[in-house]
Design a protein around this motif. Structure first.
Motif, PDB file in Angstrom:
ATOM      1  N   ALA A  66       0.862  -1.182   0.000  1.00  0.00           N
ATOM      2  CA  ALA A  66       0.000   0.000   0.000  1.00  0.00           C
ATOM      3  C   ALA A  66       0.905   1.240   0.000  1.00  0.00           C
ATOM      4  O   ALA A  66       2.084   1.154   0.340  1.00  0.00           O
ATOM      5  N   GLY A  67       0.356   2.358  -0.382  1.00  0.00           N
ATOM      6  CA  GLY A  67       1.133   3.592  -0.409  1.00  0.00           C
ATOM      7  C   GLY A  67       1.405   4.097   0.998  1.00  0.00           C
ATOM      8  O   GLY A  67       0.564   3.959   1.883  1.00  0.00           O
ATOM      9  N   ARG A  68       2.580   4.682   1.192  1.00  0.00           N
ATOM     10  CA  ARG A  68       2.918   5.281   2.486  1.00  0.00           C
ATOM     11  C   ARG A  68       3.402   6.708   2.262  1.00  0.00           C
ATOM     12  O   ARG A  68       3.896   7.046   1.183  1.00  0.00           O
ATOM     13  N   ALA A  69       3.264   7.508   3.287  1.00  0.00           N
ATOM     14  CA  ALA A  69       3.688   8.905   3.179  1.00  0.00           C
ATOM     15  C   ALA A  69       5.191   8.991   2.995  1.00  0.00           C
ATOM     16  O   ALA A  69       5.944   8.299   3.676  1.00  0.00           O
ATOM     17  N   MET A 130       3.466  10.403  -1.728  1.00  0.00           N
ATOM     18  CA  MET A 130       3.211   9.019  -1.324  1.00  0.00           C
ATOM     19  C   MET A 130       4.071   8.092  -2.168  1.00  0.00           C
ATOM     20  O   MET A 130       4.267   8.330  -3.360  1.00  0.00           O
ATOM     21  N   SER A 149      11.085   1.370   4.347  1.00  0.00           N
ATOM     22  CA  SER A 149      10.520   2.645   4.797  1.00  0.00           C
ATOM     23  C   SER A 149      10.661   3.654   3.659  1.00  0.00           C
ATOM     24  O   SER A 149      11.642   3.616   2.907  1.00  0.00           O
TER      25      SER A 149
ATOM     26  N   ARG B 109      -1.233  13.863   9.197  1.00  0.00           N
ATOM     27  CA  ARG B 109      -0.876  14.250   7.825  1.00  0.00           C
ATOM     28  C   ARG B 109      -2.116  14.821   7.142  1.00  0.00           C
ATOM     29  O   ARG B 109      -2.466  14.435   6.040  1.00  0.00           O
ATOM     30  N   GLY B 149      -5.695  -0.851   3.525  1.00  0.00           N
ATOM     31  CA  GLY B 149      -5.611   0.541   3.086  1.00  0.00           C
ATOM     32  C   GLY B 149      -5.578   0.748   1.593  1.00  0.00           C
ATOM     33  O   GLY B 149      -6.063   1.750   1.084  1.00  0.00           O
ATOM     34  N   SER B 150      -5.004  -0.232   0.877  1.00  0.00           N
ATOM     35  CA  SER B 150      -4.915  -0.078  -0.579  1.00  0.00           C
ATOM     36  C   SER B 150      -6.293   0.049  -1.202  1.00  0.00           C
ATOM     37  O   SER B 150      -6.477   0.702  -2.205  1.00  0.00           O
ATOM     38  N   ILE B 154      -7.058   4.471   2.947  1.00  0.00           N
ATOM     39  CA  ILE B 154      -6.492   4.858   4.240  1.00  0.00           C
ATOM     40  C   ILE B 154      -5.006   4.534   4.217  1.00  0.00           C
ATOM     41  O   ILE B 154      -4.610   3.432   3.842  1.00  0.00           O
ATOM     42  N   LEU B 155      -4.192   5.497   4.622  1.00  0.00           N
ATOM     43  CA  LEU B 155      -2.759   5.249   4.665  1.00  0.00           C
ATOM     44  C   LEU B 155      -2.460   4.147   5.672  1.00  0.00           C
ATOM     45  O   LEU B 155      -3.020   4.131   6.764  1.00  0.00           O
ATOM     46  N   PRO B 156      -1.588   3.214   5.314  1.00  0.00           N
ATOM     47  CA  PRO B 156      -1.241   2.161   6.268  1.00  0.00           C
ATOM     48  C   PRO B 156      -0.316   2.648   7.373  1.00  0.00           C
ATOM     49  O   PRO B 156      -0.127   1.960   8.368  1.00  0.00           O
ATOM     50  N   ASP B 157       0.279   3.824   7.187  1.00  0.00           N
ATOM     51  CA  ASP B 157       1.159   4.356   8.237  1.00  0.00           C
ATOM     52  C   ASP B 157       0.351   4.565   9.505  1.00  0.00           C
ATOM     53  O   ASP B 157      -0.681   5.242   9.506  1.00  0.00           O
ATOM     54  N   LYS B 171      13.274   3.593  13.772  1.00  0.00           N
ATOM     55  CA  LYS B 171      12.894   2.623  12.735  1.00  0.00           C
ATOM     56  C   LYS B 171      12.017   1.516  13.286  1.00  0.00           C
ATOM     57  O   LYS B 171      11.329   0.828  12.543  1.00  0.00           O
ATOM     58  N   ASP B 210       2.510  -6.808   4.307  1.00  0.00           N
ATOM     59  CA  ASP B 210       1.955  -6.054   3.197  1.00  0.00           C
ATOM     60  C   ASP B 210       2.502  -6.638   1.898  1.00  0.00           C
ATOM     61  O   ASP B 210       3.701  -6.869   1.763  1.00  0.00           O
TER      62      ASP B 210
END
Lengths: 159, 234
Positions: A66-69, A130, A149, B109, B149-150, B154-157, B171, B210
């Protein structure tokens, strides 16, 4: 009079029309992630590791996270814990609202070794905020898993 | 070009080319059909062998079972980032607004609200995979579970995660410690912006890393993206 090269040209055109020419997925968006980030109040760096696992059943198949910031113009960090089969190609996509995912990978990368690495990309340079990690089965079945990351702190070899 | 200027040899070559084209189309068509059939069969098998529970039900995450894959696709593995078995229960799902007092200090964010999930994890006999962390019973929550989330936008972060050990590095923000035989309740908060949500999509807690097979095991959270907006405005 029909020339030999006309016939060869016709054969080539036919071959291309039928899709037997080389098809390459490098810049085609993969299965979708939709989202957006207002990075105005974002933390400075998104270097928290999340797990990924790709298993490419055959040549040409793709998988992605999935996309991450992505907050900085740094490399993407990747730690490969395991891989096997035909080493998958690895890519970094960036997301643009309206046009979707675009390939922002800078260079060519294969997941053919374990360890910590950087993957160069132009996500932030392209004005995107993203990122996602994707893989492509270049030459057959292969798998890779580890953590990644969007932002990289520190210095690691290029994958 | 007048036809009578074409020689016999050229006519033969042209006919051969036409035959070649027909054969090529037939072969490609058959190959495409067979590939489509194989893909459909694999997808059906994946769906058949996938496990889904609902909010409140416990699901066993067994790395040995997962590693078997399925007959139709041995690579169909969720991977959890551990060897052994853990049990997971999604015990609570809540939607809170950005202004909620509980969200003070959470990552922001540009979110409108947070989807707050509470999971109960019990370590039956799992240990972390070598090389992941220095500690044997330290795990990465993103390998165990995450929101789909995909599919929902919704962002997975994680905007907030309650399990991060005090000695974890930046990390290791998604790390948590859980020795065998112990149980822990963890809170995971996912930020969302209303404009990014894809309408009418069911929300799941997908289990595993993921990637390609995260939907192999999942927990129905009992709400959709539409509910997020409704609950936020109520």
């Amino acid at each position: 009079m029909l020339k030999k090269r006309t016939l060869i040209g016709a054969a080539l055109a036919l071959s291309l029309a039928l899709g037997t020419g080389v098809a390459y997925a490098e810049e085609s968006p993969k299965a979708g992630v939709v989202g957006g980030v207002d990075s105005g109040v974002a933390p400075l760096v998104n270097n928290t590791d999340t797990s990924f696992s790709f298993s490419l059943a055959s040549a040409g198949s793709t998988q992605g996270t999935a996309g991450r910031a992505k907050d900085t113009s740094s490399s993407v960090y990747i730690r490969i814990d395991g891989w096997g089969g035909k080493a998958p190609r690895m890519y970094i996509d960036g997301y643009r609202s309206g046009t979707g995912w675009v390939n922002c990978t800078q260079g060519t990368y294969h997941a053919n070794k374990t360890g910590e690495y950087e993957v160069y990309n132009t996500v932030k340079e392209n004005g995107l905020s993203m990122a996602r990690l994707t893989s492509w089965g270049e030459s057959g079945y292969g798998y890779v898993y580890g953590v990644w990351s969007p932002d990289c702190v520190g210095s690691f070899p290029r994958l | 070009m007048p036809l009578n200027t074409v020689t016999l040899g050229e006519k033969v070559a042209f006919c051969a080319l036409a035959v070649l084209a027909v054969v090529l189309v037939a072969v490609l068509g058959l190959r495409g059909y067979l590939e489509e059939q194989r893909h459909a069969a694999t997808e059906a098998a994946r769906t058949q062998h996938s496990t889904e529970v609902v909010l409140g039900e416990t699901l066993a995450l067994d790395s040995i079972e997962d590693e078997k894959g399925i007959a139709e696709d041995p690579s169909f593995q969720a991977r959890f980032g551990f060897q052994g078995m853990m049990e997971i229960t999604l015990t609570e799902v809540e939607v809170i607004s950005k202004g909620d007092s509980r969200a003070v200090g959470w990552a922001d964010r540009g979110y409108d609200g947070y989807l707050v999930t509470t999971v109960k994890l019990r370590n039956a006999n799992a240990s972390g995979e070598s090389g992941a962390y220095d500690k044997e019973y330290r795990f990465n929550i993103s390998g165990v579970c995450g929101i789909n989330g995909s599919e929902v936008g919704i962002l997975p972060d994680l905007a907030f995660f309650s399990g991060t050990p005090d000695d974890a590095s930046d990390k290791e923000g998604y790390a948590f410690d859980l020795p065998p035989g112990e149980e822990v309740e963890l809170t995971l908060a996912f930020g969302f912006a209303e404009d990014d949500l894809i309408p009418g999509v069911e929300i799941y807690l997908d289990l595993g890393m993921d990637g390609g097979a995260r939907h192999k095991y999942r927990i129905d959270a009992g709400l959709s993206t539409d509910n997020l907006v409704e609950r936020l405005s109520s």
